[in-house]
Design a protein around this motif. Structure first.
Motif, PDB file in Angstrom:
ATOM      1  N   LEU A  76       0.910  -1.114   0.052  1.00 39.71           N
ATOM      2  CA  LEU A  76       0.236  -0.193  -0.094  1.00 39.71           C
ATOM      3  C   LEU A  76       0.938   1.325  -0.078  1.00 39.71           C
ATOM      4  CD1 LEU A  76      -3.051   0.324   0.373  1.00 39.71           C
ATOM      5  CD2 LEU A  76      -2.913   0.513   2.445  1.00 39.71           C
ATOM      6  N   LEU A  77       1.842   1.238   0.754  1.00 34.05           N
ATOM      7  CA  LEU A  77       2.836   2.500   0.763  1.00 34.05           C
ATOM      8  C   LEU A  77       3.905   2.389  -0.150  1.00 34.05           C
ATOM      9  CD1 LEU A  77       3.587   2.242   4.608  1.00 34.05           C
ATOM     10  CD2 LEU A  77       2.055   3.986   3.465  1.00 34.05           C
ATOM     11  N   HIS A  78       4.086   1.412  -0.876  1.00 35.90           N
ATOM     12  CA  HIS A  78       5.230   1.512  -1.924  1.00 35.90           C
ATOM     13  C   HIS A  78       5.002   2.747  -3.054  1.00 35.90           C
ATOM     14  CE1 HIS A  78       8.030  -0.219  -5.247  1.00 35.90           C
ATOM     15  NE2 HIS A  78       8.730  -0.037  -4.038  1.00 35.90           N
ATOM     16  N   PRO A  79       3.762   2.618  -3.582  1.00 29.91           N
ATOM     17  CA  PRO A  79       3.664   3.729  -4.696  1.00 29.91           C
ATOM     18  C   PRO A  79       3.491   5.016  -4.197  1.00 29.91           C
ATOM     19  CG  PRO A  79       1.995   1.896  -4.690  1.00 29.91           C
ATOM     20  CD  PRO A  79       2.654   1.595  -3.448  1.00 29.91           C
ATOM     21  N   VAL A  80       2.961   4.975  -2.840  1.00 29.99           N
ATOM     22  CA  VAL A  80       2.809   6.427  -2.143  1.00 29.99           C
ATOM     23  C   VAL A  80       4.268   7.002  -1.908  1.00 29.99           C
ATOM     24  CG1 VAL A  80       1.657   7.281  -0.302  1.00 29.99           C
ATOM     25  CG2 VAL A  80       0.595   5.474  -1.356  1.00 29.99           C
ATOM     26  N   LEU A  81       4.963   6.280  -1.251  1.00 33.92           N
ATOM     27  CA  LEU A  81       6.412   6.982  -0.843  1.00 33.92           C
ATOM     28  C   LEU A  81       7.361   7.236  -1.935  1.00 33.92           C
ATOM     29  CD1 LEU A  81       7.056   4.282   2.185  1.00 33.92           C
ATOM     30  CD2 LEU A  81       5.847   6.630   1.925  1.00 33.92           C
ATOM     31  N   GLY A  82       7.140   6.825  -3.338  1.00 35.44           N
ATOM     32  CA  GLY A  82       7.881   7.201  -4.446  1.00 35.44           C
ATOM     33  C   GLY A  82       7.256   8.355  -5.137  1.00 35.44           C
ATOM     34  N   LEU A  83       7.751   9.720  -4.882  1.00 34.63           N
ATOM     35  CA  LEU A  83       7.260  10.675  -5.515  1.00 34.63           C
ATOM     36  C   LEU A  83       6.882  10.580  -6.919  1.00 34.63           C
ATOM     37  CD1 LEU A  83       6.061  13.555  -5.001  1.00 34.63           C
ATOM     38  CD2 LEU A  83       8.149  14.252  -5.345  1.00 34.63           C
ATOM     39  N   ASP A  84       8.054   9.879  -7.683  1.00 37.16           N
ATOM     40  CA  ASP A  84       7.869   9.867  -9.107  1.00 37.16           C
ATOM     41  C   ASP A  84       6.598   9.013  -9.581  1.00 37.16           C
ATOM     42  OD1 ASP A  84       9.220   7.863  -7.762  1.00 37.16           O
ATOM     43  OD2 ASP A  84      10.817   7.338  -9.404  1.00 37.16           O
ATOM     44  N   HIS A  85       6.654   7.789  -8.547  1.00 35.58           N
ATOM     45  CA  HIS A  85       5.230   7.190  -8.891  1.00 35.58           C
ATOM     46  C   HIS A  85       3.994   7.611  -8.697  1.00 35.58           C
ATOM     47  CE1 HIS A  85       6.861   3.139  -9.535  1.00 35.58           C
ATOM     48  NE2 HIS A  85       7.703   3.306  -8.416  1.00 35.58           N
ATOM     49  N   VAL A  86       4.226   8.678  -7.630  1.00 35.80           N
ATOM     50  CA  VAL A  86       2.851   9.173  -7.213  1.00 35.80           C
ATOM     51  C   VAL A  86       2.306  10.509  -7.990  1.00 35.80           C
ATOM     52  CG1 VAL A  86       1.801  10.738  -5.532  1.00 35.80           C
ATOM     53  CG2 VAL A  86       3.276   9.123  -4.779  1.00 35.80           C
ATOM     54  N   VAL A  87       3.382  10.960  -8.653  1.00 36.62           N
ATOM     55  CA  VAL A  87       2.759  12.112  -9.736  1.00 36.62           C
ATOM     56  C   VAL A  87       2.257  11.601 -10.964  1.00 36.62           C
ATOM     57  CG1 VAL A  87       4.246  14.128  -8.482  1.00 36.62           C
ATOM     58  CG2 VAL A  87       5.273  12.759 -10.259  1.00 36.62           C
ATOM     59  N   ALA A  88       2.965  10.372 -11.205  1.00 37.66           N
ATOM     60  CA  ALA A  88       2.709   9.783 -12.516  1.00 37.66           C
ATOM     61  C   ALA A  88       1.499   9.329 -12.697  1.00 37.66           C
ATOM     62  CB  ALA A  88       3.854   8.755 -12.919  1.00 37.66           C
TER      63      ALA A  88
ATOM     64  N   VAL B 191       3.388  18.356 -12.613  1.00 33.97           N
ATOM     65  CA  VAL B 191       3.901  16.748 -12.650  1.00 33.97           C
ATOM     66  C   VAL B 191       5.049  16.703 -13.524  1.00 33.97           C
ATOM     67  CG1 VAL B 191       3.028  14.620 -13.687  1.00 33.97           C
ATOM     68  CG2 VAL B 191       1.410  15.840 -12.039  1.00 33.97           C
ATOM     69  N   ALA B 192       5.071  17.508 -14.691  1.00 32.54           N
ATOM     70  CA  ALA B 192       6.030  17.255 -15.612  1.00 32.54           C
ATOM     71  C   ALA B 192       7.371  17.734 -15.291  1.00 32.54           C
ATOM     72  CB  ALA B 192       5.771  17.972 -16.977  1.00 32.54           C
ATOM     73  N   ALA B 193       7.343  18.792 -14.160  1.00 35.45           N
ATOM     74  CA  ALA B 193       8.584  19.373 -13.645  1.00 35.45           C
ATOM     75  C   ALA B 193       9.126  18.371 -12.688  1.00 35.45           C
ATOM     76  CB  ALA B 193       8.213  20.591 -13.050  1.00 35.45           C
ATOM     77  N   THR B 194       8.213  17.483 -11.906  1.00 30.07           N
ATOM     78  CA  THR B 194       8.801  16.595 -11.035  1.00 30.07           C
ATOM     79  C   THR B 194       9.451  15.560 -11.827  1.00 30.07           C
ATOM     80  OG1 THR B 194       6.887  17.056  -9.664  1.00 30.07           O
ATOM     81  CG2 THR B 194       7.862  15.385  -9.138  1.00 30.07           C
ATOM     82  N   GLY B 195       8.646  15.106 -12.615  1.00 25.28           N
ATOM     83  CA  GLY B 195       9.106  13.978 -13.681  1.00 25.28           C
ATOM     84  C   GLY B 195      10.724  14.501 -14.164  1.00 25.28           C
ATOM     85  N   ALA B 196      11.015  15.653 -14.514  1.00 22.21           N
ATOM     86  CA  ALA B 196      12.090  16.083 -15.238  1.00 22.21           C
ATOM     87  C   ALA B 196      13.251  16.001 -14.092  1.00 22.21           C
ATOM     88  CB  ALA B 196      11.937  17.436 -15.638  1.00 22.21           C
ATOM     89  N   ALA B 197      12.849  16.583 -12.912  1.00 22.65           N
ATOM     90  CA  ALA B 197      13.635  16.778 -11.634  1.00 22.65           C
ATOM     91  C   ALA B 197      14.294  15.398 -11.311  1.00 22.65           C
ATOM     92  CB  ALA B 197      13.048  17.102 -10.408  1.00 22.65           C
ATOM     93  N   PHE B 198      13.194  14.243 -11.397  1.00 21.44           N
ATOM     94  CA  PHE B 198      13.810  12.896 -11.209  1.00 21.44           C
ATOM     95  C   PHE B 198      14.520  12.423 -12.577  1.00 21.44           C
ATOM     96  CE2 PHE B 198      10.516  12.548  -7.782  1.00 21.44           C
ATOM     97  CZ  PHE B 198      11.077  11.704  -7.270  1.00 21.44           C
TER      98      PHE B 198
END
Lengths: 197, 179
Positions: free
Chosen positions: A38-50, A185-192
């Protein structure tokens, strides 16, 4: 019973509910896998925003994309997860996850409306990367079945969050807010992708 | 009464075997849509598959491992239900004999005294199918009383989650134990 006599036990109950459990190990002791999943997708910001972006874009495009994208994503994600479980290598998984946030966020920010099949194919292609990342960790989980159930539910909840936010597009101001959200969301992805996050 | 204990033990089989429970839920989501048509047209197909599965369980399970087969069927049924909704009744009907075959093969108990086998087998069949009643009933009632759009979306999403879960469990079963 008076209000005063009720207050003390209710306060105690509330404080008990707020108290963190004493765990014997550093991570989620006694977890059957469900909580980890339950927490795995929530704890990764890149997963969350996508994943929020999938719901956001679905709401932005309207029916039938509204339901098709959140239905396609878990199905294809599970296929990617199966590849990860079976040890089939997939190149550039993390880059793919970051790229998914960039592309899906940009779709919302630029208010692009491709044909439905293109949108589904795009979301499905990125879902493979998300699934593979989860799948490689799945066999080591304390309870793989609970872990799978947890992360499928968390993924659905994130899509739902995106759809709910996307409902703001009913109002002109909300439409702007959703497009700004897509840009974030796009900016977060670019940061990763470029190692800034 | 001889065999009565077996009925209870059999009834719990779908709870102890997630693959059977998941296939039962997938079956419920598949026939819960367009219920009158799918039940009247699908029941003979499903029952024929179920009977064949019970009769051919031993040779069948010797060739095809039960758990992966049930999970693959659950994933297929879930995906079909999620992607086609109530528009692909012929495809759904085509899948029913296969689901019946798998369910029948999975519900045949291990060899033993006839009364115990009968009791356990009947219990397992009842346990595996009891979940259909509330699922189909709830789906049918929801379609009747609530706006069709949100109910359709909810069922599609539930089916896609189930398919995803079945697929992951299938991969885990095929990958074998860790370490």
């Amino acid at each position: 019973m008076t209000r005063t006599t009720l207050a003390a036990p209710l306060c105690a109950l509330a404080l008990t509910a707020l108290a963190a459990p004493a765990l014997a190990h550093s991570e989620l002791a006694g977890d059957s896998g469900f909580v980890s999943g339950l927490l795995h997708p929530v704890l990764g910001l890149d997963h969350v925003v996508a994943m929020v972006a999938v719901g956001l874009w679905g709401a932005f495009l309207g029916a039938p994309a509204l339901w098709l994208l959140p239905v396609v994503f878990p199905l294809v994600m599970a296929m990617g997860g199966a590849l990860g479980v079976l040890g089939v290598p997939l190149p550039a998984v993390e880059a793919g996850i970051a790229a998914s946030a960039i592309v899906l966020g940009a779709m919302v920010a630029l208010a692009l409306r491709p044909p439905l099949w293109v949108a589904a194919a795009l979301v499905g292609a990125f879902a493979v990367f998300h699934g593979h990342a989860h799948g490689t960790e799945l066999p080591e989980a304390a309870g793989p079945i609970g872990y799978s159930l947890g992360f499928v539910i968390a993924t659905g909840a994130l899509h739902l969050a995106g759809i709910t936010l996307g409902m703001l597009t009913r109002w002109p101001g909300g439409r702007v807010a959703v497009r700004v959200g897509g840009g974030l969301v796009a900016a977060t992805g670019a940061a990763f992708l470029f190692g800034l996050a | 009464m001889p065999g009565l204990d077996g009925v209870y033990a059999g009834f719990a089989v779908p709870l102890a075997e997630p693959a059977i429970g998941m296939l039962a839920v997938a079956l419920g989501l598949l026939i819960g849509r367009d219920l009158p048509h799918r039940v009247t047209q699908g029941a003979p197909l499903y029952l024929a598959g179920l009977a064949a599965g019970l009769l051919a369980a031993r040779p069948l399970t010797a060739v095809v491992p039960t758990e992966p087969a049930l999970l693959a069927l659950a994933a297929l049924a879930g995906a079909l239900s999620a992607l086609t909704g109530d528009r692909a009744t012929p495809l759904a009907l085509g899948l029913l004999p296969m689901i019946g075959l798998g369910m029948g093969a999975a519900c045949l108990p291990d060899p033993g005294p006839a009364a115990a086998m009968l009791g356990t087998g009947l219990g397992a069949l009842a346990g595996a199918h009891i979940v259909l009643l509330p699922l189909c009933g709830a789906a049918d009632m929801a379609f009747e009383r609530l706006p069709r759009g949100p109910v359709d979306i909810g069922l599609r999403i539930a089916a896609s989650w189930l398919a995803a879960l079945a697929l992951l469990m299938l991969a885990l079963v095929l990958a074998g134990p860790v370490g």
